[in-house]
Design a protein around this motif. Structure first.
Motif, mmCIF file in Angstrom:
data_model
loop_
_atom_site.group_PDB
_atom_site.id
_atom_site.type_symbol
_atom_site.label_atom_id
_atom_site.label_comp_id
_atom_site.label_asym_id
_atom_site.label_seq_id
_atom_site.Cartn_x
_atom_site.Cartn_y
_atom_site.Cartn_z
ATOM 1 N N LEU A 132 26.812 0.347 43.102
ATOM 2 C CA LEU A 132 26.761 1.789 42.844
ATOM 3 C C LEU A 132 26.603 2.588 44.123
ATOM 4 O O LEU A 132 27.189 3.645 44.283
ATOM 5 C CB LEU A 132 25.593 2.105 41.891
ATOM 6 C CG LEU A 132 25.859 1.688 40.444
ATOM 7 C CD1 LEU A 132 24.643 1.977 39.580
ATOM 8 C CD2 LEU A 132 27.096 2.401 39.899
ATOM 9 N N VAL A 133 25.789 2.085 45.009
ATOM 10 C CA VAL A 133 25.647 2.780 46.298
ATOM 11 C C VAL A 133 26.166 1.881 47.410
ATOM 12 O O VAL A 133 26.110 0.662 47.308
ATOM 13 C CB VAL A 133 24.173 3.154 46.601
ATOM 14 C CG1 VAL A 133 23.713 4.269 45.692
ATOM 15 C CG2 VAL A 133 23.263 1.941 46.459
ATOM 16 N N GLU A 134 26.646 2.527 48.460
ATOM 17 C CA GLU A 134 27.149 1.765 49.604
ATOM 18 C C GLU A 134 25.998 0.979 50.214
ATOM 19 O O GLU A 134 24.927 1.531 50.434
ATOM 20 C CB GLU A 134 27.702 2.723 50.662
ATOM 21 C CG GLU A 134 28.989 3.371 50.226
ATOM 22 C CD GLU A 134 29.454 4.428 51.210
ATOM 23 O OE1 GLU A 134 29.081 4.361 52.398
ATOM 24 O OE2 GLU A 134 30.181 5.332 50.770
ATOM 25 N N ALA A 135 26.222 -0.283 50.446
ATOM 26 C CA ALA A 135 25.178 -1.093 51.052
ATOM 27 C C ALA A 135 25.742 -1.760 52.283
ATOM 28 O O ALA A 135 26.847 -2.288 52.253
ATOM 29 C CB ALA A 135 24.705 -2.147 50.060
ATOM 30 N N SER A 136 24.982 -1.699 53.387
ATOM 31 C CA SER A 136 25.490 -2.365 54.578
ATOM 32 C C SER A 136 24.888 -3.756 54.652
ATOM 33 O O SER A 136 23.850 -4.042 54.061
ATOM 34 C CB SER A 136 25.159 -1.553 55.825
ATOM 35 O OG SER A 136 23.796 -1.653 56.079
#
Ligand code: GLU
Ligand code: ZN
Length: 279
Positions: A132-136
């Motif tokens: 759902l959210v950008e994760a590095s």
């Protein structure tokens, strides 16, 4: 840009014999480089470990020479450049553009609702594994595919030097595409942008079947802070009934035509005729 700075490339995959379609595209690439007093490079896109064969590398070099297409050595060999691709992938991962996808081949096949479009190589992914959210991340997990997160709803525009203005909508025309394969190899899209950038390619000449790949590559270039080259997409060859000539049509291999007694000029004429008929 002065035209003397033109750098183009031929990028065949040694997975089969070059055919009439390659002759048309590569001849165009050669003519474009000549017209611009530029340089034409040759890149051996041999990343597919199962389908790439050394005898096809020899055959493509011989067929290009027979057609009279000249390029400037050395040949760039993708299988020798894995460290560079890995470095670019690590950058995408660290900046949140990539995510792991564990969908099986079967899952992906079931996702395809519309009949597979003949003019595209990669169906739109339904986002099943997209976080759902950008994760590095800084870890490349072995045995896992990774996809590029496309900016949904955004229009990717470019002006093709042959076909004019093009636009593709991210998430609709092109979905989250493969950038890293579970066998530890980059996808075609990633290897292509890394190499076009490191060879300072100014114009990419390729078949119109790769238009959506161009859109994907523009997104990758942006994410990697690379400049996009200009593009010139060639029309796909049709037979005299307007049917697209399939890639693996052995009878149209350049060397079959040559064995049938055609000269290089006749092969190029045949290619030009199939191109012009259905523009
Ligand atoms: N190797 C690719 C092919 O044979 C072409 C790549 C390109 O022009 O970017 O379809
Ligand atoms: Zn998935």
């Amino acid at each position: 840009m002065s035209s003397a700075n033109y750098i183009g490339r031929l990028a065949p995959s040694p997975t089969g014999l070059l055919h009439l379609g390659h002759a048309a595209t590569f001849w165009t690439a050669y003519q474009r480089a000549l017209e611009h007093h530029g340089t034409l490079l040759l890149r051996n896109e041999d990343l597919d470990p199962h389908r790439s064969k050394p005898e096809y590398v020899d055959a493509m070099i011989e067929d290009l020479a027979w057609l009279g297409i000249e390029w400037t050595p050395p040949i760039l060999v993708q299988s020798q450049r894995l460290a560079l691709y890995r470095e670019a992938f690590a950058r995408l991962l660290a900046s949140g553009f990539a995510y792991p996808c564990t969908c099986s081949r079967r899952d992906l096949a079931q996702m395809v609702q519309a009949p597979h479009e003949e003019a595209d190589d990669e169906p739109v992914y339904n986002g099943h594994c997209r976080p759902l959210v950008e994760a590095s991340s800084t870890v490349i997990e072995p045995g896992v595919n990774y996809r590029f997160r496309v900016p949904d709803g955004e229009t990717i525009r470019f002006t093709d030097r042959n076909l004019g203005p093009q636009n593709f909508i991210a998430g609709l025309d092109v979905g989250d595409f493969l950038i890293w394969r579970k066998d530890g190899l980059p996808s075609y899209q990633l290897a292509c942008v890394v190499d076009d950038d490191s060879s300072r390619i100014t114009e990419v000449v390729r078949g119109a079947d790769l238009l959506k790949s161009t859109a994907r590559q523009i997104l990758l270039q942006r994410a990697l802070n690379m400049q996009s080259p200009a593009h010139f997409h060639t029309h796909l060859l049709r037979d005299d009934r307007g049917v697209r000539l399939a890639k693996r049509y052995d009878a149209l291999a350049i060397r079959s035509l040559r064995q049938q007694g055609l000269t290089a000029a006749e092969v190029l004429q045949l290619a030009a005729r199939s191109l012009l008929q259905y523009e």
